[in-house]
Design a protein around this motif. Structure first.
Motif, PDB file in Angstrom:
ATOM      1  N   MET A   1       0.849  -1.187   0.000  1.00 39.88           N
ATOM      2  CA  MET A   1       0.000   0.000   0.000  1.00 39.88           C
ATOM      3  C   MET A   1       0.890   1.244   0.000  1.00 39.88           C
ATOM      4  O   MET A   1       1.886   1.302   0.708  1.00 39.88           O
ATOM      5  CB  MET A   1      -0.887  -0.007   1.239  1.00 39.88           C
ATOM      6  N   TYR A   2       0.494   2.220  -0.803  1.00 40.18           N
ATOM      7  CA  TYR A   2       1.223   3.475  -0.920  1.00 40.18           C
ATOM      8  C   TYR A   2       0.659   4.504   0.048  1.00 40.18           C
ATOM      9  O   TYR A   2      -0.514   4.455   0.421  1.00 40.18           O
ATOM     10  CB  TYR A   2       1.104   4.023  -2.339  1.00 40.18           C
ATOM     11  N   GLU A   3       1.498   5.450   0.425  1.00 41.53           N
ATOM     12  CA  GLU A   3       1.072   6.576   1.246  1.00 41.53           C
ATOM     13  C   GLU A   3       0.857   7.771   0.324  1.00 41.53           C
ATOM     14  O   GLU A   3       1.662   8.027  -0.572  1.00 41.53           O
ATOM     15  CB  GLU A   3       2.150   6.901   2.273  1.00 41.53           C
ATOM     16  N   LEU A   4      -0.225   8.500   0.531  1.00 38.11           N
ATOM     17  CA  LEU A   4      -0.489   9.714  -0.239  1.00 38.11           C
ATOM     18  C   LEU A   4      -0.048  10.924   0.572  1.00 38.11           C
ATOM     19  O   LEU A   4      -0.425  11.067   1.737  1.00 38.11           O
ATOM     20  CB  LEU A   4      -1.972   9.857  -0.564  1.00 38.11           C
ATOM     21  N   LEU A   5       0.736  11.775  -0.046  1.00 33.72           N
ATOM     22  CA  LEU A   5       1.125  13.049   0.554  1.00 33.72           C
ATOM     23  C   LEU A   5       0.592  14.150  -0.349  1.00 33.72           C
ATOM     24  O   LEU A   5       0.630  14.027  -1.574  1.00 33.72           O
ATOM     25  CB  LEU A   5       2.638  13.150   0.672  1.00 33.72           C
ATOM     26  N   GLU A  30      -8.089   6.660  -3.470  1.00 35.12           N
ATOM     27  CA  GLU A  30      -8.041   5.415  -2.695  1.00 35.12           C
ATOM     28  C   GLU A  30      -7.486   4.271  -3.536  1.00 35.12           C
ATOM     29  O   GLU A  30      -6.698   3.464  -3.054  1.00 35.12           O
ATOM     30  CB  GLU A  30      -9.431   5.055  -2.166  1.00 35.12           C
ATOM     31  N   LYS A  33      -3.781   4.481  -3.769  1.00 36.05           N
ATOM     32  CA  LYS A  33      -3.113   3.993  -2.560  1.00 36.05           C
ATOM     33  C   LYS A  33      -2.956   2.475  -2.594  1.00 36.05           C
ATOM     34  O   LYS A  33      -1.917   1.944  -2.224  1.00 36.05           O
ATOM     35  CB  LYS A  33      -3.922   4.377  -1.319  1.00 36.05           C
ATOM     36  N   GLU A  68       9.912   4.185  -2.235  1.00 35.52           N
ATOM     37  CA  GLU A  68       9.449   4.493  -0.880  1.00 35.52           C
ATOM     38  C   GLU A  68       7.949   4.287  -0.710  1.00 35.52           C
ATOM     39  O   GLU A  68       7.411   4.511   0.375  1.00 35.52           O
ATOM     40  CB  GLU A  68       9.824   5.929  -0.524  1.00 35.52           C
ATOM     41  N   LYS A  69       7.274   3.913  -1.805  1.00 32.04           N
ATOM     42  CA  LYS A  69       5.820   3.689  -1.811  1.00 32.04           C
ATOM     43  C   LYS A  69       5.065   4.937  -1.346  1.00 32.04           C
ATOM     44  O   LYS A  69       4.218   4.884  -0.456  1.00 32.04           O
ATOM     45  CB  LYS A  69       5.452   2.479  -0.983  1.00 32.04           C
ATOM     46  N   ILE A  70       5.410   6.049  -1.977  1.00 24.00           N
ATOM     47  CA  ILE A  70       4.773   7.332  -1.691  1.00 24.00           C
ATOM     48  C   ILE A  70       4.286   7.931  -3.011  1.00 24.00           C
ATOM     49  O   ILE A  70       4.983   7.875  -4.020  1.00 24.00           O
ATOM     50  CB  ILE A  70       5.752   8.312  -1.028  1.00 24.00           C
ATOM     51  N   TYR A  72       3.014  11.652  -4.222  1.00 25.01           N
ATOM     52  CA  TYR A  72       2.838  13.050  -3.840  1.00 25.01           C
ATOM     53  C   TYR A  72       1.838  13.685  -4.798  1.00 25.01           C
ATOM     54  O   TYR A  72       2.041  13.674  -6.014  1.00 25.01           O
ATOM     55  CB  TYR A  72       4.166  13.803  -3.883  1.00 25.01           C
TER      56      TYR A  72
END
Length: 92
Positions: A1-5, A30, A33, A68-70, A72
């Motif tokens: 799962m990715y993080e949303l910034l 969603e 992510k 990094e699974k992010i 942006y």
């Protein structure tokens, strides 16, 4: 799962979007992510590692970092305004 910034202005941008469109945009976020490869992302010309995701008449401009699974999120706006706002935010 990715993080949303999110860029600090994205929340303000999203408050201007009609509710029906906002629900679809939130669904796409969603999905990004959970499975970012399942959403088509068009590379933006002139920008390195920036992509546009189409959600009706709105665009989500994002920059993924798969290591990094992010993801942006730079901007969420109507297609007529998104690219001018992007220049202001990125500085190009």
């Amino acid at each position: 799962m990715y993080e949303l910034l999110f860029h600090r202005e994205v929340i303000k941008d999203m408050k201007k979007i009609p509710h029906a469109h906002l629900l679809r945009i939130k669904q796409v976020l969603e999905t990004l992510k959970l499975a970012p490869e399942s959403i088509y992302k068009k590379p933006l010309k002139g920008y390195e590692n920036l992509f546009s995701v189409r959600v009706g008449d709105y665009r989500i401009i994002l920059s993924p970092n798969h290591e990094e699974k992010i993801i942006y999120v730079w901007i969420v706006a109507h297609r007529g305004k998104v690219y001018d706002r992007l220049k202001d935010r990125i500085g190009r």
